[in-house]
Motif scaffolding. Structure first.
Motif, mmCIF file in Angstrom:
data_model
loop_
_atom_site.group_PDB
_atom_site.id
_atom_site.type_symbol
_atom_site.label_atom_id
_atom_site.label_comp_id
_atom_site.label_asym_id
_atom_site.label_seq_id
_atom_site.Cartn_x
_atom_site.Cartn_y
_atom_site.Cartn_z
ATOM 1 N N HIS A 42 99.132 -112.318 -32.291
ATOM 2 C CA HIS A 42 98.432 -113.533 -32.720
ATOM 3 C C HIS A 42 99.012 -114.718 -31.954
ATOM 4 C CE1 HIS A 42 97.533 -111.222 -36.617
ATOM 5 N NE2 HIS A 42 96.391 -111.396 -35.973
ATOM 6 N N GLU A 43 98.191 -115.341 -31.135
ATOM 7 C CA GLU A 43 98.683 -116.426 -30.296
ATOM 8 C C GLU A 43 98.881 -117.717 -31.084
ATOM 9 O OE1 GLU A 43 95.871 -116.705 -27.169
ATOM 10 O OE2 GLU A 43 96.331 -114.737 -26.344
ATOM 11 N N THR A 44 98.110 -117.927 -32.122
ATOM 12 C CA THR A 44 98.227 -119.145 -32.926
ATOM 13 C C THR A 44 98.238 -118.765 -34.405
ATOM 14 O OG1 THR A 44 95.828 -119.477 -33.063
ATOM 15 C CG2 THR A 44 96.963 -120.479 -31.189
ATOM 16 N N LEU A 45 98.685 -119.731 -35.222
ATOM 17 C CA LEU A 45 98.678 -119.534 -36.670
ATOM 18 C C LEU A 45 97.250 -119.411 -37.182
ATOM 19 C CD1 LEU A 45 100.571 -119.433 -39.123
ATOM 20 C CD2 LEU A 45 100.295 -121.908 -39.334
ATOM 21 N N CYS A 71 107.688 -121.942 -44.308
ATOM 22 C CA CYS A 71 108.663 -122.691 -43.508
ATOM 23 C C CYS A 71 108.116 -124.060 -43.122
ATOM 24 C CB CYS A 71 109.040 -121.896 -42.254
ATOM 25 S SG CYS A 71 110.058 -120.443 -42.587
ATOM 26 N N ILE A 72 106.838 -124.125 -42.776
ATOM 27 C CA ILE A 72 106.215 -125.413 -42.453
ATOM 28 C C ILE A 72 106.279 -126.341 -43.660
ATOM 29 C CG2 ILE A 72 104.013 -126.549 -41.924
ATOM 30 C CD1 ILE A 72 103.312 -124.122 -40.194
ATOM 31 N N CYS A 73 106.010 -125.792 -44.853
ATOM 32 C CA CYS A 73 106.033 -126.612 -46.074
ATOM 33 C C CYS A 73 107.427 -127.156 -46.358
ATOM 34 C CB CYS A 73 105.528 -125.798 -47.263
ATOM 35 S SG CYS A 73 103.767 -125.409 -47.206
ATOM 36 N N PHE A 74 108.444 -126.302 -46.260
ATOM 37 C CA PHE A 74 109.789 -126.694 -46.678
ATOM 38 C C PHE A 74 110.559 -127.436 -45.595
ATOM 39 C CE2 PHE A 74 109.019 -123.365 -49.866
ATOM 40 C CZ PHE A 74 109.444 -124.022 -51.003
ATOM 41 N N ALA A 96 93.281 -110.174 -44.780
ATOM 42 C CA ALA A 96 94.560 -110.117 -45.486
ATOM 43 C C ALA A 96 95.634 -110.776 -44.620
ATOM 44 C CB ALA A 96 94.934 -108.668 -45.791
ATOM 45 N N ILE A 97 96.274 -111.798 -45.151
ATOM 46 C CA ILE A 97 97.239 -112.580 -44.371
ATOM 47 C C ILE A 97 98.534 -111.788 -44.226
ATOM 48 C CG2 ILE A 97 98.506 -114.760 -44.269
ATOM 49 C CD1 ILE A 97 96.299 -115.946 -46.069
ATOM 50 N N PRO A 98 99.031 -111.600 -43.001
ATOM 51 C CA PRO A 98 100.286 -110.856 -42.801
ATOM 52 C C PRO A 98 101.465 -111.575 -43.454
ATOM 53 C CG PRO A 98 99.088 -111.122 -40.723
ATOM 54 C CD PRO A 98 98.424 -112.010 -41.722
ATOM 55 N N PHE A 99 102.488 -110.789 -43.791
ATOM 56 C CA PHE A 99 103.671 -111.353 -44.446
ATOM 57 C C PHE A 99 104.359 -112.381 -43.557
ATOM 58 C CE2 PHE A 99 108.275 -111.213 -45.315
ATOM 59 C CZ PHE A 99 108.266 -111.644 -46.630
ATOM 60 N N GLY A 100 104.439 -112.096 -42.260
ATOM 61 C CA GLY A 100 105.077 -113.033 -41.328
ATOM 62 C C GLY A 100 104.371 -114.375 -41.287
ATOM 63 N N THR A 101 103.046 -114.355 -41.397
ATOM 64 C CA THR A 101 102.288 -115.602 -41.417
ATOM 65 C C THR A 101 102.556 -116.387 -42.693
ATOM 66 O OG1 THR A 101 100.553 -114.508 -40.129
ATOM 67 C CG2 THR A 101 99.978 -116.588 -41.188
ATOM 68 N N MET A 102 102.685 -115.673 -43.824
ATOM 69 C CA MET A 102 103.032 -116.346 -45.082
ATOM 70 C C MET A 102 104.395 -117.043 -44.969
ATOM 71 S SD MET A 102 101.972 -113.646 -48.049
ATOM 72 C CE MET A 102 100.297 -113.096 -48.298
ATOM 73 N N VAL A 103 105.356 -116.354 -44.370
ATOM 74 C CA VAL A 103 106.690 -116.938 -44.193
ATOM 75 C C VAL A 103 106.603 -118.178 -43.306
ATOM 76 C CG1 VAL A 103 108.993 -116.539 -43.231
ATOM 77 C CG2 VAL A 103 107.873 -114.749 -44.559
#
Length: 587
Positions: A75-78, A398-401, A387-394
């Motif tokens: 995945h090249e972008t979020l 991280c962006i939020c915090f 289905a959103i991958p776990f790495g994308t959720m992390v």
């Protein structure tokens, strides 16, 4: 000098190694090729035509791949990861300007489970998406006879690729070779590639995917004109109210003789002047209120900046670029949220500013992530590519915090120190003034319900075009229209909330803060109600996943729009209230 030269050699070696590792995808990213160079055909997703968001990996159906060595795609972008882009190598041997006659690239051993999978896909009108040089191609899986008893699979992909110089500018797919699905048989899958010279410029190669006859229809222009006339009417109404009140103030306090008989008869016994000691009283629940205002100001900033970027750059030409841009801009504009929310909370005498900062920072992300988390469970159950991958959720967490929260803190500190002083033009009384009885249509609840009708009326045609581009197969590109509609929406919202607040204060009801916010935010209720109409009468969606996806994210969209409208309405009304009470002379 020797040390610096060593660093240069090491850097050059590192870049050479990285370049060699990325050589497979380099030409696809640069969009330039030399003769006989490999052109990659990516298989993306497959899914039912009427459910655009219900997509699965292409090879989740029992298709077979070509014999070429597999190339992995990351995945090249979020935005790509969040939108369920799942590119897999087709295995087909395609070279730039090298024509391929009809060639069998693999065979499917069609046992009963595989046949049942294909039959289910054909019954539900499954079609698939592919990419060549970032150009999307669509094809249908199969077809059924008129009786629906026999089902056929399209087995021959006939590719026609247009080139202009050393760039690919056009791709067309024709599906042929209809083969009846019979259990325990072998089905040969084949392809051919034909290259043709094209006059299409590389910059214009996405124009064929746009639909000017739809987006630039006379209805679209008429809706803009209609909204513009509404703006003229409302601005005239507000200007009349404003001039009338100001003229009355100047006349009364300067003891001018040129005054209307009606105004002289009214006197100072009732009206909005009577609540000057309570009009700047802090709103109820100031912590939540200030957080909503800050979030609304941030959403407006994000909307404005993203539309400007989309007008300048063609974001629709790259997968997931619109979503990636929106996420980046939202994170970058977090100080706006902190500034407006923090300063308003300080003006209203709030002391738990850290709690307010946390609520303001995570209000919108928590709503979006909570909805996405719920829908993600359904997507995982369906084994959908959404289905959103776990790495994308992390990454999102991280962006939020680590981005949104610190920037919000900076904005909050600036807001509290620069504009957090309660410099109201009127002193607030120690004891709240009792609110007199008034007619039912002047009650705040009625004003709130009616306040969103005109703002919704100014945008509902544009909502149809936006919904169609997102939920159907249209590419939205007329961002000039969207910018115009955003400006019209803000003007209409401010005018409506000013009029509502003026009548509320004239009834000697000083609870204008929440009323101005909610009367503008009620636009969201009408947008969400319109989404029900659109779902049942304008689409053919079905199934748990697509329905939950639609209504879940429409709720997020409507709520965000409501918070933005509410903040815009409050900011405009606050300026109006401050202006009219500045002219009231109190001993």
């Amino acid at each position: 000098i020797m040390g610096s030269s060593r660093w240069k050699v090491a850097a050059a070696a590192f870049l050479a190694i990285v370049g060699s590792l990325l050589s497979v995808d380099a030409d696809e990213h640069e969009h330039t090729y030399i003769d006989k160079e490999e052109v990659v055909l990516w298989m993306n997703t497959v899914g039912p035509y009427h459910n655009r968001q219900e997509t699965y990996k292409y090879f989740s159906l029992p298709f077979c791949a070509g014999s070429k060595k597999t190339i992995s795609h990351y995945h090249e972008t979020l935005g790509e990861a969040l939108q369920g882009v799942e590119l897999e190598f087709s295995g087909l041997d395609i070279k730039f300007k090298d024509e391929v006659m009809q060639t069998t690239y693999c065979e499917i051993d069609l046992d009963k489970p595989k046949r049942d999978a294909f039959v289910y896909a054909i019954k539900n009108h499954y079609w698939y998406q592919m990419y060549i040089d970032d150009l999307p191609i669509w094809g249908i899986v199969g077809d059924a006879d008129e009786n629906g008893e026999d089902h056929y699979l399209w087995t021959y992909k006939k590719l026609e690729i247009g080139f202009n110089g050393n760039r690919i500018v056009d791709v067309n797919l024709t599906s042929e070779g209809k083969v009846r699905l019979v259990p325990n048989t072998r089905i040969a899958m084949s392809y051919s590639v034909k290259w043709k010279k094209s006059d299409v410029k590389f910059e214009d190669r996405f124009d064929k995917y746009l639909d000017p006859s739809f987006f630039q229809h006379r209805i679209h222009w008429f809706s803009i004109f209609n909204s513009f006339m509404m703006v003229i009417f409302l601005v005239g109404l507000v200007s009349m109210i404003l001039m009338r009140t100001l003229r009355k103030d100047y006349a009364r306090y300067s003891k001018e003789e040129e005054i209307d008989d009606m105004d002289r008869d009214l006197g100072d016994e009732y009206g909005w002047k009577q609540v000057h000691g309570d009009v700047f009283r802090p709103s109820s629940h100031p912590l939540i209120f200030s957080s909503l205002i800050g979030s609304g100001c941030q959403i407006f900033s994000v909307s404005f900046i993203v539309i400007v970027v989309a007008m300048v750059e063609d974001l629709y030409t790259e997968r997931g670029s619109m979503l990636s841009t929106a996420i980046f801009v939202y994170a970058a504009t977090s100080p706006v949220n902190g500034y407006f929310g923090g300063s308003l909370y300080a003006k209203q005498g709030g002391r738990r500013w850290i709690k307010q900062m946390f609520i303001g920072a995570f209000l919108i992300p928590a709503m979006v992530c909570g909805t996405a988390f719920f829908i993600n469970f359904i997507a995982m159950y369906y084994h959908a590519s959404r289905a959103i991958p776990f790495g994308t959720m992390v990454a999102v967490c991280c962006i939020c915090f680590f981005v949104i929260l610190p920037l919000n803190l900076v904005g909050t500190i600036l807001g509290r120190n620069l504009s957090g002083q309660p410099n109201f033009p009127c002193r607030v009384n120690a004891v709240p003034r009792p609110i007199p009885e008034k007619k039912w249509f002047m009650e705040p609840a009625v004003i709130v319900c009616l306040g969103g009708i005109l703002p919704f009326g100014s945008i509902f045609i544009e909502m149809y075009f936006i919904f169609t581009s997102f939920w159907a197969y249209k590419i939205y590109y007329v961002y000039g229209f969207m910018m115009l509609v955003l400006v019209i929406l803000c003007i209409v919202t401010v005018c409506v909330t000013i009029v509502c607040t003026y009548f509320l204060l004239n009834a000697e009801d000083y609870r204008w803060q929440w009323t101005s916010f909610l009367s503008a935010a009620s636009t969201a209720v009408y947008v969400y109600m319109y989404s029900f109409y659109y779902y049942f009468f304008k689409t053919k969606m079905y199934g748990l996943f697509q329905t939950s996806f639609y209504f879940g994210y429409m709720a997020v969209f409507s709520t965000s729009l409501g918070i933005m409208c509410g903040a815009v309405g409050y900011v405009g009304t606050s300026a109006f209230v401050r202006k009219i009470y500045t002219n009231v002379k109190i001993d």
